[in-house]
Design an enzyme around this catalytic site. Structure first.
Site, short mmCIF file in Angstrom:
data_model
loop_
_atom_site.label_atom_id
_atom_site.label_comp_id
_atom_site.label_asym_id
_atom_site.label_seq_id
_atom_site.Cartn_x
_atom_site.Cartn_y
_atom_site.Cartn_z
CB THR A 1 59.49 115.52 -14.11
OG1 THR A 1 60.04 115.80 -12.83
CG2 THR A 1 60.57 115.59 -15.15
N GLY B 1 64.80 110.70 -9.04
CA GLY B 1 66.01 111.12 -9.73
C GLY B 1 67.26 110.38 -9.30
N1 ASP Z 1 63.15 113.06 -11.74
C1 ASP Z 1 62.71 114.23 -11.01
C2 ASP Z 1 63.71 114.49 -9.91
O1 ASP Z 1 64.14 113.55 -9.27
C3 ASP Z 1 61.34 114.11 -10.41
C4 ASP Z 1 60.23 113.63 -11.33
O2 ASP Z 1 60.51 113.08 -12.38
O3 ASP Z 1 59.05 113.80 -11.00
O4 ASP Z 1 63.99 115.62 -9.64
#
Ligand code: ASP
Length: 306
Positions: free
Chosen positions: A176, A230
C-alpha cells in the site's frame, strides 16, 4: 504565511526480510525517492499539500513494485480490486473509491469523487463508470498484473491464507502506498492507495478507502496515512484516533503517535503522519515499513527497517 513545506510517504508495512535481494531493495528505494521528488516538485512551486500527496501516490501507483495501481495484489478470484482515498485538512473535504477494477489511477478517481460528486465513497463498477464519465484513463484488469504478485497469490491460495503483500520468506514485498504533506500555506493533506491484501475475499473493503480508518487530515492537528492489516485500523479508527488524541488529550503528534502504535496489536503495520509544524512521525510495529520524508530544508531520505 508559513513558507516551509514537508512531505512523508510510505510504500507499505509488513514482514519484510532483510535478506531480500539488495538490487530489489535498491529499486524500492529509487521508487520511494521518485515519489518524494514528485511531491516536492508540487510543494516547491507553491502547490497544495493535497496535490503533492496525489502526485507522490500516483508515482507509486505507476510503479509495479508497489501494491497500488499496476503491481496490485490479487484477490481470491485472481483479480485486482483497488482502493484509494484522500482528504484535504484545510476544508475536511474527502473522496474515496473501493473495488475499482479498470481505472488506471485510483487516487485520481478519489479526487474526482471529492470534486465532482456529492458523495465521498464510490464502489466497484459505479466507481469505474464515474471515472470513465470524467475522462480518467481506463485499462483492462490484467494491466495491473505482475508475475511476483501472481506467485504470491498462488502461494497464499494454496495455504488458504489472506496476507499482507510482505512475506519474510519470499521476495514479494512492499505494499500500500500513502503520502502526507504540509504546504507553504500551512495546509495539511493525505492520500492513500492500495490493492489490499493478497487473496482477500472478492469485494472485501479494507481501511484504505475508509476516511478515519486508513486516511485522515485536519489542519488543526495532523494528516495520517496507514498501512498494514486493514481490519485492525478499521477497528481502531486509527487515522482519526491520532487526530482525536491531539484534540481531546492535547497531545503533540509524537506522543499521540506513540500512544496509538502502542495500542495496535503487534504486526499490525504502521502509519505516517505530519502536523502543522511539519513534524513527521513514521512508527510501525511490523518488521519493516518502506517510507521516506523530504522538506524545504533540502532533506530527502528513505528507510525500510532502520
Ligand atoms: N491496509 C491495506 C488493506 O488492508 C493493506 C496494506 O496496507 O498493505 O487493504
Amino acid at each position: 504565511m508559513i513558507s516551509k513545506y514537508a512531505i512523508a510517504i510510505h510504500g507499505g508495512a509488513g514482514v519484510i526480510s532483510r535478506s531480500t535481494d539488495p538490487e530489489r531493495i535498491e529499486s524500492y528505494k529509487i521508487g520511494l525517492t521518485e515519489a518524494l521528488q514528485a511531491g516536492v516538485l508540487v510543494l516547491k512551486s507553491g502547490g497544495t499539500a493535497l496535490d503533492a500527496t496525489i502526485e507522490a501516490v500516483r508515482s507509486m501507483e505507476d510503479n509495479p513494485l508497489f501494491n497500488a495501481g499496476v503491481g496490485a495484489v490479487y484477490n481470491a478470484d485472481g483479480k485486482h480490486e483497488l482502493d484509494a482515498s484522500l482528504m484535504d485538512g484545510n476544508n475536511l473535504k474527502c473522496g474515496a473509491v473501493t473495488g475499482v477494477k479498470t481505472t488506471k489511477n485510483p487516487i485520481l478517481l478519489a479526487k474526482k469523487v471529492m470534486e465532482e460528486s456529492e458523495h465521498i465513497l464510490l464502489c466497484g463498477d459505479g466507481a469505474d463508470k464515474f471515472a470513465s464519465l470524467h475522462g480518467l484513463e481506463q485499462v483492462e484488469n490484467y494491466y495491473f498484473d505482475t508475475e511476483y504478485r501472481y506467485n504470491a497469490w498462488l502461494k497464499a491460495k494454496s495455504e488458504g491464507k489472506i496476507i499482507l503483500d510482505h512475506t519474510a520468506d519470499s521476495n514479494v514485498s512492499l505494499g500500500t502506498v500513502g503520502a502526507v504533506a504540509l504546504d507553504i500555506k500551512g495546509n495539511l493533506a493525505t492520500s492513500t492507495s492500495t490493492g489490499g491484501m493478497t487473496n482477500k475475499k472478492f469485494m472485501r473493503i479494507g481501511d484504505t478507502p475508509i476516511i478515519g480508518a486508513g486516511t485522515y487530515a485536519n489542519n488543526e492537528t495532523c494528516a495520517v496515512s496507514c498501512t498494514g492489516i486493514g481490519e485492525l485500523f478499521m477497528t481502531g479508527c486509527t487515522a482519526y484516533d491520532i487526530h482525536a488524541k491531539m484534540t481531546y488529550l492535547g497531545l503533540g503528534l509524537e506522543d499521540a503517535a506513540d500512544y496509538t502504535i502502542g495500542e495496535l496489536p503487534d504486526g499490525a503495520g504502521g502509519f505516517i503522519a505530519i502536523d502543522n509544524n511539519g513534524t513527521i512521525v513514521m512508527p510501525y510495529n511490523s518488521l519493516g515499513m518502506f517510507r521516506g520524508k523530504a522538506d524545504s530544508s533540502g532533506l530527502i531520505e528513505v528507510a525500510i527497517w532502520e
